[in-house]
Write an enzyme that holds these catalytic residues in place. Structure first.
Site, PDB file in Angstrom:
ATOM      1  N   HIS A  90      -5.560   3.473  -1.601  1.00 26.33           N
ATOM      2  CA  HIS A  90      -6.841   3.682  -0.931  1.00 26.33           C
ATOM      3  C   HIS A  90      -7.181   5.162  -1.013  1.00 26.33           C
ATOM      4  O   HIS A  90      -6.958   5.920  -0.066  1.00 26.33           O
ATOM      5  CB  HIS A  90      -6.756   3.223   0.527  1.00 26.33           C
ATOM      6  CG  HIS A  90      -8.077   3.199   1.234  1.00 26.33           C
ATOM      7  ND1 HIS A  90      -8.365   2.289   2.231  1.00 26.33           N
ATOM      8  CD2 HIS A  90      -9.188   3.968   1.107  1.00 26.33           C
ATOM      9  CE1 HIS A  90      -9.594   2.504   2.678  1.00 26.33           C
ATOM     10  NE2 HIS A  90     -10.103   3.529   2.017  1.00 26.33           N
ATOM     11  N   GLU A 133      -8.659   0.180  -2.925  1.00 33.28           N
ATOM     12  CA  GLU A 133      -9.530   0.062  -1.764  1.00 33.28           C
ATOM     13  C   GLU A 133     -10.345   1.331  -1.592  1.00 33.28           C
ATOM     14  O   GLU A 133      -9.897   2.416  -1.949  1.00 33.28           O
ATOM     15  CB  GLU A 133      -8.705  -0.138  -0.483  1.00 33.28           C
ATOM     16  CG  GLU A 133      -7.858  -1.376  -0.457  1.00 33.28           C
ATOM     17  CD  GLU A 133      -7.092  -1.507   0.853  1.00 33.28           C
ATOM     18  OE1 GLU A 133      -6.605  -2.607   1.126  1.00 33.28           O
ATOM     19  OE2 GLU A 133      -6.986  -0.500   1.590  1.00 33.28           O
ATOM     20  N   THR A 187      -7.912   6.229   9.436  1.00 38.02           N
ATOM     21  CA  THR A 187      -7.595   4.985   8.748  1.00 38.02           C
ATOM     22  C   THR A 187      -8.777   4.052   8.931  1.00 38.02           C
ATOM     23  O   THR A 187      -9.688   4.338   9.716  1.00 38.02           O
ATOM     24  CB  THR A 187      -6.302   4.356   9.312  1.00 38.02           C
ATOM     25  OG1 THR A 187      -5.950   3.203   8.538  1.00 38.02           O
ATOM     26  CG2 THR A 187      -6.478   3.958  10.774  1.00 38.02           C
ATOM     27  N   HIS A 209      -3.936  -4.601   7.812  1.00 34.84           N
ATOM     28  CA  HIS A 209      -4.044  -3.556   8.826  1.00 34.84           C
ATOM     29  C   HIS A 209      -3.186  -3.916  10.030  1.00 34.84           C
ATOM     30  O   HIS A 209      -3.490  -4.823  10.785  1.00 34.84           O
ATOM     31  CB  HIS A 209      -5.488  -3.305   9.277  1.00 34.84           C
ATOM     32  CG  HIS A 209      -5.668  -1.912   9.806  1.00 34.84           C
ATOM     33  ND1 HIS A 209      -6.088  -0.859   9.022  1.00 34.84           N
ATOM     34  CD2 HIS A 209      -5.462  -1.388  11.030  1.00 34.84           C
ATOM     35  CE1 HIS A 209      -6.144   0.245   9.729  1.00 34.84           C
ATOM     36  NE2 HIS A 209      -5.754  -0.045  10.971  1.00 34.84           N
ATOM     37  N   ASP A 210      -2.118  -3.147  10.196  1.00 37.09           N
ATOM     38  CA  ASP A 210      -1.175  -3.285  11.311  1.00 37.09           C
ATOM     39  C   ASP A 210      -0.366  -4.579  11.287  1.00 37.09           C
ATOM     40  O   ASP A 210       0.278  -4.933  12.278  1.00 37.09           O
ATOM     41  CB  ASP A 210      -1.877  -3.143  12.664  1.00 37.09           C
ATOM     42  CG  ASP A 210      -2.309  -1.706  12.939  1.00 37.09           C
ATOM     43  OD1 ASP A 210      -1.858  -0.818  12.200  1.00 37.09           O
ATOM     44  OD2 ASP A 210      -3.090  -1.484  13.881  1.00 37.09           O
ATOM     45  N   ASN A 220       0.853  -1.182   0.000  1.00 42.14           N
ATOM     46  CA  ASN A 220       0.000   0.000   0.000  1.00 42.14           C
ATOM     47  C   ASN A 220       0.896   1.242   0.000  1.00 42.14           C
ATOM     48  O   ASN A 220       1.715   1.422   0.908  1.00 42.14           O
ATOM     49  CB  ASN A 220      -0.897  -0.025   1.248  1.00 42.14           C
ATOM     50  CG  ASN A 220      -1.919   1.096   1.262  1.00 42.14           C
ATOM     51  OD1 ASN A 220      -1.614   2.236   0.942  1.00 42.14           O
ATOM     52  ND2 ASN A 220      -3.129   0.780   1.662  1.00 42.14           N
ATOM     53  N   ARG A 243       4.786  18.177   1.287  1.00 35.62           N
ATOM     54  CA  ARG A 243       5.787  19.154   0.837  1.00 35.62           C
ATOM     55  C   ARG A 243       5.378  19.838  -0.466  1.00 35.62           C
ATOM     56  O   ARG A 243       5.939  20.860  -0.846  1.00 35.62           O
ATOM     57  CB  ARG A 243       7.144  18.449   0.661  1.00 35.62           C
ATOM     58  CG  ARG A 243       8.323  19.358   0.352  1.00 35.62           C
ATOM     59  CD  ARG A 243       8.671  20.261   1.517  1.00 35.62           C
ATOM     60  NE  ARG A 243       9.804  21.114   1.196  1.00 35.62           N
ATOM     61  CZ  ARG A 243      11.071  20.852   1.524  1.00 35.62           C
ATOM     62  NH1 ARG A 243      11.354  19.739   2.202  1.00 35.62           N
ATOM     63  NH2 ARG A 243      12.029  21.669   1.219  1.00 35.62           N
ATOM     64  N   HIS A 251      -4.105  11.786   0.809  1.00 35.66           N
ATOM     65  CA  HIS A 251      -2.878  11.084   0.442  1.00 35.66           C
ATOM     66  C   HIS A 251      -2.967  10.686  -1.040  1.00 35.66           C
ATOM     67  O   HIS A 251      -2.499  11.429  -1.889  1.00 35.66           O
ATOM     68  CB  HIS A 251      -2.582   9.898   1.364  1.00 35.66           C
ATOM     69  CG  HIS A 251      -3.771   9.147   1.856  1.00 35.66           C
ATOM     70  ND1 HIS A 251      -4.652   8.504   1.020  1.00 35.66           N
ATOM     71  CD2 HIS A 251      -4.210   8.925   3.120  1.00 35.66           C
ATOM     72  CE1 HIS A 251      -5.589   7.908   1.738  1.00 35.66           C
ATOM     73  NE2 HIS A 251      -5.358   8.148   3.016  1.00 35.66           N
ATOM     74  N   GLY A 259       1.071  -1.338   4.294  1.00 36.96           N
ATOM     75  CA  GLY A 259       1.557  -0.017   3.929  1.00 36.96           C
ATOM     76  C   GLY A 259       2.289   0.683   5.049  1.00 36.96           C
ATOM     77  O   GLY A 259       3.510   0.833   5.014  1.00 36.96           O
ATOM     78  N   HIS A 260       1.559   1.099   6.074  1.00 37.37           N
ATOM     79  CA  HIS A 260       2.137   1.945   7.128  1.00 37.37           C
ATOM     80  C   HIS A 260       3.373   1.312   7.766  1.00 37.37           C
ATOM     81  O   HIS A 260       4.437   1.936   7.848  1.00 37.37           O
ATOM     82  CB  HIS A 260       1.081   2.225   8.195  1.00 37.37           C
ATOM     83  CG  HIS A 260       1.557   3.119   9.292  1.00 37.37           C
ATOM     84  ND1 HIS A 260       1.648   4.483   9.154  1.00 37.37           N
ATOM     85  CD2 HIS A 260       1.990   2.836  10.553  1.00 37.37           C
ATOM     86  CE1 HIS A 260       2.104   5.013  10.269  1.00 37.37           C
ATOM     87  NE2 HIS A 260       2.326   4.044  11.138  1.00 37.37           N
TER      88      HIS A 260
END
Length: 238
Positions: free
Chosen positions: A43, A70, A100, A191-192, A7, A18, A50, A214-215
């Site tokens: 997503h 997503e 999220t 997720h996580d 992701n 930026r 984002h 992703g994260h």
């Protein structure tokens, strides 16, 4: 082997913070695939904080592995997916102001809505997946919508795993996966999930087809390097 879809929302967040086009999402997606990832996930949210809707179009002819989009199937999102025709669409019931994703679908309550949306996507040869909590009833409800796959929402697993409760953390997910397998649903997860917990999760979820990360992956890459981290995930998913 379970496929790894990366992701890239966090890369878009960094770019947007930026202005300009650094990091370049198109180049990043190409690089991520060249490092071995088997898919790219985005997503887009209505406020485009984002991933921007234009990013989805820019990536359309760039992603050569699996392209997964997503989102909450509001009309604007549905139109986007139908225009791009990605490999897979993952339906997530997140509110517009959600930081999220924070819950899976109630597939019983929203059955009729999901049936209609999924039918539209499948008529356009787009594989469908529904974001669900690890609840057998929700998995059974998902099967009645006509979806191809479910994506197990893994935040509770990651939280409990970090506390050292491995056996309890995986139990509801293993039960949900067992039911999904019985019903002929493909299983994704996300997720996580991170380098610490991904292997244990994979080893305990039969027929896990794909994880979307992703994260954590981007955070880990700050320390270890993007190419290294992708290959570390691939090793754990083999």
């Amino acid at each position: 082997m379970t496929k790894l879809s990366v992701n890239i929302n966090k890369l878009a967040t960094l770019r947007n913070s930026r202005g300009g086009n650094m990091p370049n999402l198109v180049k990043s997606a190409k690089d991520i695939e060249s490092f071995g990832a088997q898919g790219i996930t985005i997503h887009p949210r209505p406020d485009e904080r984002h991933i921007r809707y234009q990013d989805a179009y820019d990536l359309k002819n760039v992603v050569t592995t699996e392209y997964n989009i997503e989102g909450n199937p509001i009309p604007k999102f549905i139109d986007l997916v139908l225009a791009i025709k990605p490999t897979q669409v993952t339906l997530v019931p997140d509110a517009e102001d959600a930081i999220t994703s924070n819950a899976g679908w109630n597939t019983v309550k929203h059955k009729d809505f999901l049936v209609d949306v999924i039918q539209t996507f499948k008529e356009n040869s787009i594989r469908t997946s529904i974001f669900v909590d690890p609840d057998v009833q929700m998995v059974e409800g998902a099967a009645e919508t006509g979806t191809d796959r479910i994506e197990l929402y893994t935040e509770s697993f990651a939280h409990d795993f970090a506390l050292g409760n491995k056996s309890e953390s995986i139990k509801p997910f293993a039960e949900a996966a067992k039911k999904a397998n019985e019903l002929g649903l493909g299983i994704n997860a996300g997720h996580d999930l991170n380098l610490d917990n991904i292997q244990f999760f994979k080893e305990n979820i039969p027929n896990l087809l794909e994880v979307s990360i992703g994260h954590a992956l981007i955070c880990e890459s700050i320390y270890l390097g993007l190419e290294n981290v992708i290959n570390m995930y691939l090793h754990r998913l083999t």
